[in-house]
Design a protein around this motif. Structure first.
Motif, PDB file in Angstrom:
ATOM      1  N   ILE A  24      -4.909   0.834   1.929  1.00 56.56           N
ATOM      2  CA  ILE A  24      -5.631   1.310   0.880  1.00 56.56           C
ATOM      3  C   ILE A  24      -5.147   0.699  -0.424  1.00 56.56           C
ATOM      4  O   ILE A  24      -5.705   0.490  -1.355  1.00 56.56           O
ATOM      5  N   HIS A  25      -3.652   1.115  -0.422  1.00 56.36           N
ATOM      6  CA  HIS A  25      -2.944   0.984  -1.758  1.00 56.36           C
ATOM      7  C   HIS A  25      -2.940  -0.445  -2.136  1.00 56.36           C
ATOM      8  O   HIS A  25      -2.622  -0.907  -3.315  1.00 56.36           O
ATOM      9  N   GLN A  26      -3.149  -1.443  -1.074  1.00 57.47           N
ATOM     10  CA  GLN A  26      -3.185  -2.815  -1.316  1.00 57.47           C
ATOM     11  C   GLN A  26      -4.397  -3.294  -2.000  1.00 57.47           C
ATOM     12  O   GLN A  26      -4.598  -4.016  -2.789  1.00 57.47           O
ATOM     13  N   LEU A  27      -5.775  -2.749  -1.540  1.00 57.95           N
ATOM     14  CA  LEU A  27      -6.730  -2.819  -1.927  1.00 57.95           C
ATOM     15  C   LEU A  27      -7.139  -2.385  -3.326  1.00 57.95           C
ATOM     16  O   LEU A  27      -7.529  -2.937  -4.423  1.00 57.95           O
ATOM     17  N   PHE A  28      -6.657  -0.930  -3.447  1.00 61.04           N
ATOM     18  CA  PHE A  28      -6.812  -0.264  -4.961  1.00 61.04           C
ATOM     19  C   PHE A  28      -5.275  -0.222  -5.538  1.00 61.04           C
ATOM     20  O   PHE A  28      -4.498   0.795  -5.500  1.00 61.04           O
ATOM     21  N   ASP A  29      -4.733  -1.385  -5.916  1.00 65.18           N
ATOM     22  CA  ASP A  29      -3.468  -1.698  -6.190  1.00 65.18           C
ATOM     23  C   ASP A  29      -3.051  -1.277  -7.499  1.00 65.18           C
ATOM     24  O   ASP A  29      -3.637  -1.870  -8.540  1.00 65.18           O
ATOM     25  N   PRO A  30      -2.310   0.061  -7.578  1.00 66.75           N
ATOM     26  CA  PRO A  30      -2.057   0.474  -8.959  1.00 66.75           C
ATOM     27  C   PRO A  30      -0.789  -0.075  -9.887  1.00 66.75           C
ATOM     28  O   PRO A  30      -0.873  -0.130 -11.153  1.00 66.75           O
ATOM     29  N   GLN A  31      -0.420  -1.204  -9.036  1.00 60.40           N
ATOM     30  CA  GLN A  31       0.583  -1.953  -9.940  1.00 60.40           C
ATOM     31  C   GLN A  31       0.143  -2.968 -10.401  1.00 60.40           C
ATOM     32  O   GLN A  31       0.690  -3.585 -11.537  1.00 60.40           O
ATOM     33  N   ASN A  49      -5.684  12.022  -5.437  1.00 60.02           N
ATOM     34  CA  ASN A  49      -4.138  12.384  -5.452  1.00 60.02           C
ATOM     35  C   ASN A  49      -3.492  11.497  -4.793  1.00 60.02           C
ATOM     36  O   ASN A  49      -2.177  10.894  -5.302  1.00 60.02           O
ATOM     37  N   LYS A  50      -3.692  10.348  -3.573  1.00 59.98           N
ATOM     38  CA  LYS A  50      -2.733   9.809  -3.062  1.00 59.98           C
ATOM     39  C   LYS A  50      -2.638   8.390  -3.744  1.00 59.98           C
ATOM     40  O   LYS A  50      -1.865   7.480  -3.539  1.00 59.98           O
ATOM     41  N   TYR A  51      -4.181   7.759  -4.165  1.00 60.35           N
ATOM     42  CA  TYR A  51      -4.225   6.439  -4.401  1.00 60.35           C
ATOM     43  C   TYR A  51      -4.518   6.110  -5.759  1.00 60.35           C
ATOM     44  O   TYR A  51      -4.622   4.972  -6.191  1.00 60.35           O
ATOM     45  N   LEU A  52      -5.088   7.136  -6.414  1.00 60.35           N
ATOM     46  CA  LEU A  52      -5.843   6.715  -7.675  1.00 60.35           C
ATOM     47  C   LEU A  52      -4.895   7.489  -8.772  1.00 60.35           C
ATOM     48  O   LEU A  52      -5.257   7.448 -10.185  1.00 60.35           O
TER      49      LEU A  52
END
Length: 769
Positions: A24-31, A49-52
């Protein structure tokens, strides 16, 4: 034929090219991206909380998960969009998500950086996600079926999902961004309404005042209480019916005559009722509310005044609930909220919160105690135990372990849902961490006093107890069913503090429609969807006949307290325990929650501790270790009532029941040589033969399935068929039908084994050996 392992259920394609599975964090990449505009069917606080959390701007529109093809245009407004919006408000969905956000994300909502919106009169069936970077101008478009929930990305969920990703496709990105801005935005209204925002801001201001006054060092998240969210729900529903509907009529988003469709919304309901039987009551309330918010006789119906609609909403929210039901629901008054995401051991925050003295906002719960305070806490528990040791007839150290075990369970109770997740490799393993503790006791054993002591040791009061028999008055229709509903309500208020229930009547455990509904269904809910549902600690009368359905017993921790306080010392016992209870407080419990929180944050904590003899998970293992540490810190020896493993009193109680039955009714157990089994006519356990009316089911429930020939079928009907060797090993008696081992041939002599059936013993021989 395609192998199952080759099947991809989460299908991801980048610019048309198939891609290996991504997290998930690769699709919605906050970096890489810091802004998100999205239309999704569902969003959870956990996902945010975890990804956004690291995004600087989020704009999300919630679409409909339903796919409706049998409704006309007006019904799509009244029976789908408006009904869903009203139900969401009535069920306090926004308040639940907001309260579950971290304090930082709550601040983002209050500062309008994170926006979630709904369309109360339009059905949105779209799903797309637009990510961008305000500095590098990189863009990403994600199309597909997934929602902003972790479940959508779970490849093991037996659900197919499509994820199509387009990086730096400016034309596609701009097209969808314009569509969101010009087509969707006019129909949207805030999900976190103005009423909710004001309540949250008020709570934060109250917390800041306390902080300035030195009452609190740490400000926690906003956790809105029931009274506040009730008022928010009421006002939001009025706003939806009066303001939002009228606004969309005025702006030509819906036809002016939609009010007629609202008035007619209750027509042709019979077929729909059959399809949504479980939701009929709630839907009827919403539909009636819509109907009554419009003038009844006008040729061109108009919405009633705000004041009239407000009154109708108030009546709708309490419709179907009698004053008795409302009184029953208010009996649970002890609230302790577990928020692991807020846990910060470095800042002495256990993640537990309680309402402040005035109930305006939550404050952290837990405080490290001094060695002296720990020693005093242990001495207080020891004083309680010495009381039982001194005044209980035939008390011994093994019996005392039951009382101490109940105290250990009560200390652990707020964290059981977290421990269950950490101790389970498979979801069904969660049943090994029971959410129910039952103290089966005889009258005069001190069980209610123990419940009050537990209340004092954990909450510094003895007023949290709920009496099972008085939840509803005795003449209330369907009292049993309503009582169980009330128990479920107490457990699902969001608090982690245990429901302390005194004098639970035996029918609750013995009748499937009650114990299965509460114990089995709640445990299944906890196993499949970990969440803070309050444990239940209850007492019930043992009276030499207590039993539970097998599936209930599997999910319950049962401790048997069946010895009574010496009648001749009743006065002295009462005075002693009264004096001890005056010294009790919850200082040790406040320290305990800090130490347990630390263990929960440590990935190396060994939660899967199994007893080498019974094979049973000791879900209190870490609690025992913490108490061992307490005794060591206080320089005190471990008391003899300290239990080193789980007690298994229900199995022992069942074993004793059948052992006594066999010893006193041996002639009724007929041996079946072909199957090496025993046949017993269970119908003989009737009142004519001196048994109670419910003895048949008590004995049937107490007989383990594994001892029965042909499993569960061996327990059913008039005759139960029991495996003889296993049965005699279980009850601890010699098997008179066991064949002797042949003796080795040492020459010509042989020892013949007698096949003669052993002579039956007389009554006195059977009873006294």
């Amino acid at each position: 034929m395609t192998e199952t392992s080759d099947i991809r259920k989460i299908h991801i394609a980048f610019d048309g090219q198939e891609t290996p599975p991504l997290k998930i964090h690769q699709l919605f990449d906050p970096q890489k991206y810091n802004q998100l505009t999205a239309v999704t069917g569902k969003i959870t606080a956990d996902f945010i909380n975890k990804y956004l959390s690291r995004f600087i701007s989020i704009k999300v529109a919630l679409s409909s998960e339903k796919s409706t093809t049998d409704m006309n245009a007006d019904e799509m407004v009244t029976k789908v969009a408006l009904t869903d919006a009203l139900l969401s408000s009535a069920n306090k969905e926004a308040a639940k998500i907001f309260s579950a956000l971290t304090s930082d994300n709550q601040t983002n909502v209050l500062n309008n950086l994170f926006q979630i919106e709904i369309a109360p009169t339009q059905v949105i069936h779209s799903k797309f996600y637009l990510l961008s970077n305000s500095t590098t101008h990189d863009t990403r478009v994600i199309l597909g079926s997934v929602n902003l929930t972790e479940e959508s990305f779970d490849a093991k969920r037996n659900q197919y999902e499509e994820i199509l990703v387009f990086d730096n496709n400016i034309r596609l990105y701009q097209n969808l961004a314009n569509h969101f801005k010009h087509d969707l935005k006019p129909a949207l209204r805030p999900f976190f309404t103005t009423n909710l925002i004001k309540a949250a801001q008020k709570q934060i201001e109250e917390g800041k005042k306390d902080q300035k006054a030195g009452k609190n060092d740490v400000t926690g998240p906003v956790i809105l209480d029931n009274e506040t969210t009730d008022k928010i729900a009421e006002t939001d529903m009025v706003d939806l019916l009066k303001h939002d509907v009228q606004h969309d009529i005025d702006h030509d988003l819906i036809p002016e005559m939609i009010t007629k469709s609202m008035r007619d919304v209750t027509m042709d309901r019979s077929q729909t009722k059959e399809k949504i039987a479980k939701q009929v009551k709630q839907h009827d309330t919403i539909y009636t509310l819509q109907k009554e918010s419009v003038s009844p006789r006008a040729a061109k119906p108009k919405l009633k005044t705000r004041e009239k609609i407000t009154k109708q909403v108030q009546e709708a929210l309490i419709s179907g609930m009698s004053p008795q039901q409302r009184d029953a629901e208010k009996k649970y008054t002890t609230f302790l909220y577990d928020r692991p995401m807020e846990r910060n051991i470095a800042n002495n925050n256990s993640g537990l919160y309680v309402p402040n003295d005035t109930g305006t906002h939550p404050i952290p719960f837990g405080k490290i105690a001094t060695i002296s305070e720990i020693r005093d806490g242990l001495k207080s528990i020891d004083a309680v135990m010495k009381g039982y040791q001194r005044f209980v007839v035939d008390y011994d150290a093994d019996y005392g372990k039951r009382f101490f075990e109940a105290i250990l369970y009560s200390f652990t109770a707020p964290f059981l849902w977290e421990i269950r997740s950490k101790a389970s490799l498979n979801p069904e393993d969660g049943n090994d961490v029971p959410n129910f503790l039952v103290l089966g006791a005889t009258a005069g054993s001190g069980k209610s006093t123990l419940l009050r002591i537990i209340n004092q040791l954990t909450w510094n009061t003895d007023r949290s107890l709920i009496d099972f028999g008085t939840i509803y008055p005795s003449q209330t229709p369907q009292k049993k069913a309503k009582t169980v509903e009330a128990m479920e309500h107490y457990m699902k208020l969001g608090s982690s503090y245990p429901v302390l229930m005194d004098e639970i009547e035996p029918y609750f455990f013995q009748q499937d429609q009650y114990s299965r509904h509460l114990v089995v269904d709640i445990m299944n809910e906890l196993v499949n969807h970990p969440q803070p549902i309050a444990p239940l600690i209850g007492t019930t009368n043992y009276d030499s006949g207590f039993t539970m359905l097998r599936e209930t017993a599997r999910r319950t921790y049962y401790l048997q307290i069946d010895k009574v306080i010496d009648e001749s010392q009743k006065g002295a016992a009462n005075q002693y325990i009264f004096n001890v209870r005056k010294t009790l407080n919850n200082t040790l419990f406040k320290d305990f929650v800090m130490r347990m929180a630390n263990l929960l944050e440590d990935d190396e904590t060994p939660w899967r501790d199994f007893n080498s003899t019974t094979g049973r998970l000791d879900f209190l293992a870490m609690t025992r270790q913490l108490f061992k540490n307490y005794y060591e810190m206080a320089n005190m020896p471990l008391p003899d009532y300290f239990s080193h493993t789980i007690c298994d009193d229900f199995k022992e109680s069942s074993r004793n029941r059948w052992a006594k039955l066999y010893l006193t009714q041996q002639d009724d157990f007929q041996y079946r040589e072909g199957d090496d089994s025993l046949l017993f006519d269970i119908s003989k356990l009737n009142t004519f033969n001196g048994f109670t009316a419910d003895s048949i089911e008590k004995y049937r429930n107490a007989l383990p399935i594994e001892l029965c020939v042909d499993g569960i079928n061996g327990k059913r009907g008039k005759f139960v068929e029991i495996k003889a060797p296993e049965f005699f090993r279980w009850i601890g008696e010699r098997n008179p039908y066991a064949k002797a081992e042949p003796v080795a041939d040492h020459g010509e002599q042989t020892n013949e084994v007698s096949t003669e059936k052993p002579k039956k013993k007389g009554f006195w021989a059977r009873l006294f050996g």
